[in-house]
Design a protein around this motif. Structure first.
Motif, PDB file in Angstrom:
ATOM      1  N   SER A 131       3.646  18.392 -30.663  1.00 55.06           N
ATOM      2  CA  SER A 131       3.989  17.135 -31.336  1.00 55.06           C
ATOM      3  C   SER A 131       4.259  17.404 -32.812  1.00 55.06           C
ATOM      4  O   SER A 131       3.924  18.476 -33.345  1.00 55.06           O
ATOM      5  CB  SER A 131       2.830  16.138 -31.205  1.00 55.06           C
ATOM      6  OG  SER A 131       1.711  16.602 -31.960  1.00 55.06           O
ATOM      7  N   ARG A 132       4.828  16.409 -33.465  1.00 59.28           N
ATOM      8  CA  ARG A 132       5.080  16.521 -34.909  1.00 59.28           C
ATOM      9  C   ARG A 132       3.772  16.758 -35.670  1.00 59.28           C
ATOM     10  O   ARG A 132       3.724  17.569 -36.604  1.00 59.28           O
ATOM     11  CB  ARG A 132       5.769  15.237 -35.397  1.00 59.28           C
ATOM     12  CG  ARG A 132       6.163  15.282 -36.850  1.00 59.28           C
ATOM     13  CD  ARG A 132       6.860  14.018 -37.309  1.00 59.28           C
ATOM     14  NE  ARG A 132       7.330  14.184 -38.667  1.00 59.28           N
ATOM     15  CZ  ARG A 132       8.493  14.746 -39.001  1.00 59.28           C
ATOM     16  NH1 ARG A 132       9.299  15.177 -38.064  1.00 59.28           N
ATOM     17  NH2 ARG A 132       8.849  14.884 -40.263  1.00 59.28           N
ATOM     18  N   GLU A 133       2.702  16.069 -35.243  1.00 59.30           N
ATOM     19  CA  GLU A 133       1.406  16.205 -35.922  1.00 59.30           C
ATOM     20  C   GLU A 133       0.864  17.629 -35.760  1.00 59.30           C
ATOM     21  O   GLU A 133       0.327  18.206 -36.716  1.00 59.30           O
ATOM     22  CB  GLU A 133       0.400  15.196 -35.334  1.00 59.30           C
ATOM     23  CG  GLU A 133       0.677  13.739 -35.684  1.00 59.30           C
ATOM     24  CD  GLU A 133       1.906  13.169 -34.955  1.00 59.30           C
ATOM     25  OE1 GLU A 133       2.559  12.261 -35.526  1.00 59.30           O
ATOM     26  OE2 GLU A 133       2.207  13.641 -33.835  1.00 59.30           O
ATOM     27  N   GLU A 134       1.025  18.204 -34.557  1.00 57.42           N
ATOM     28  CA  GLU A 134       0.547  19.576 -34.334  1.00 57.42           C
ATOM     29  C   GLU A 134       1.341  20.580 -35.167  1.00 57.42           C
ATOM     30  O   GLU A 134       0.789  21.541 -35.697  1.00 57.42           O
ATOM     31  CB  GLU A 134       0.644  19.921 -32.849  1.00 57.42           C
ATOM     32  CG  GLU A 134      -0.411  19.223 -31.992  1.00 57.42           C
ATOM     33  CD  GLU A 134      -0.154  19.426 -30.505  1.00 57.42           C
ATOM     34  OE1 GLU A 134      -1.105  19.826 -29.808  1.00 57.42           O
ATOM     35  OE2 GLU A 134       0.981  19.191 -30.041  1.00 57.42           O
TER      36      GLU A 134
END
Length: 289
Positions: free
Chosen positions: A161-164
């Motif tokens: 994901s973008r957060e990861e």
């Protein structure tokens, strides 16, 4: 009468040089296979490429004719990571054999860049738009689908994901002062890596492994390829010169260090290298008559 024609096969280095001579015709997989000929001179590059083609063909025959990109991606991931069992070599990450596609095919274990190369080749043969990403610290794969991009970690098989991705990038940002007013968007770190850039990453991994292991002969072999691949990267020319010097090849070392100093006269290491070059050249002996 003309003498007999000489049809000597090219050396491993000449073969590699021919493969990377032009960007337009550069086959990153074939060149990556050729890199491993330093580890295994008897390796049959064409047999390794045929093995990759066979893996791709086996999956392609299973796909329905009307399979869309999402269906192809799911099938590829299941085939590559689950059925074939490709994964990161967590037990011996710094084994140089992880950089050999032939070895990765045999053991099903590798490092991010070699796993990505195999994954990308299979994706290309399925008609999936996939590309390598030279992400800091960990090579990634991105796939362009109708509803957006998927970023995949070839080491684990997980979509990120973008957060990861931001979390993985944070230590690099902090180390290089790319935070606060100097922040740069994530997208800059997810740009497609060119074939030459992927090969450079593969070779630089090997360079660090051999340097850390104190193996100057293998280090020099890798640096020969890096200089061919990146002829205007003068730092690789400098490092080849230092490897030559360590092995006692004084004339070759002096030539490389001179080239570096001509092109990078104001580099931070220039004074130390000028002193080293003076040592290599040594005092001129008087000519005897």
């Amino acid at each position: 009468m003309a003498g007999p024609l000489n049809f000597e096969p090219p050396t491993a280095l000449q073969y590699f040089a021919a493969l990377v001579a032009e960007d337009a015709s550069l086959s990153v997989v074939e060149a990556a296979v050729a890199v491993a000929q330093d580890l295994d001179p008897e390796q049959d590059a064409q047999a390794v490429l045929a093995q990759i083609d066979e893996l791709a063909d086996r999956l392609r025959r299973r796909l329905p004719a009307d399979a869309g990109p999402v269906h192809k991606l799911r099938m590829l991931n299941r085939y590559f990571f689950d059925e074939l069992g490709f994964a990161g070599n967590v037990n011996d990450y710094y084994d140089p054999r992880n950089s050999s596609l032939a070895e990765v095919l045999r053991t099903r274990r590798g490092i991010p860049v070699t796993l990505a190369l195999l994954y990308l080749e299979l994706a290309a043969q399925l008609g999936l738009p996939a590309a390598g990403v030279s992400f800091p610290g960990h090579f990634l794969v991105k796939l362009t689908l109708p509803r957006g991009e998927v970023v995949l970690d070839p080491f684990s098989g997980r979509s990120l994901s973008r957060e990861e991705l931001e979390e993985r990038l944070l230590p690099y940002r902090q180390r290089h002062g790319l935070v606060g007013d100097f922040d740069v968007p994530l997208g800059l770190f997810l740009q497609t890596a060119a074939p030459r850039e992927i090969l450079a990453r593969l070779l630089r991994n090997l360079k660090e492994i051999h340097r850390s292991a104190g193996d100057p002969l293998r280090l020099l072999a890798v640096l020969e390829r890096l200089v061919i691949l990146l002829p205007e990267d003068w730092s690789e020319r400098r490092d080849r010169g230092l490897a030559h010097a360590e092995l006692g090849h004084h004339e070759l070392a002096a030539r490389d260090l001179s080239d570096y100093l001509i092109h990078c006269p104001d580099a931070a290491d220039a004074p130390a290298l000028r002193a080293r070059l003076a040592q290599l050249n040594g005092p001129r002996r008087p000519t005897l008559h």
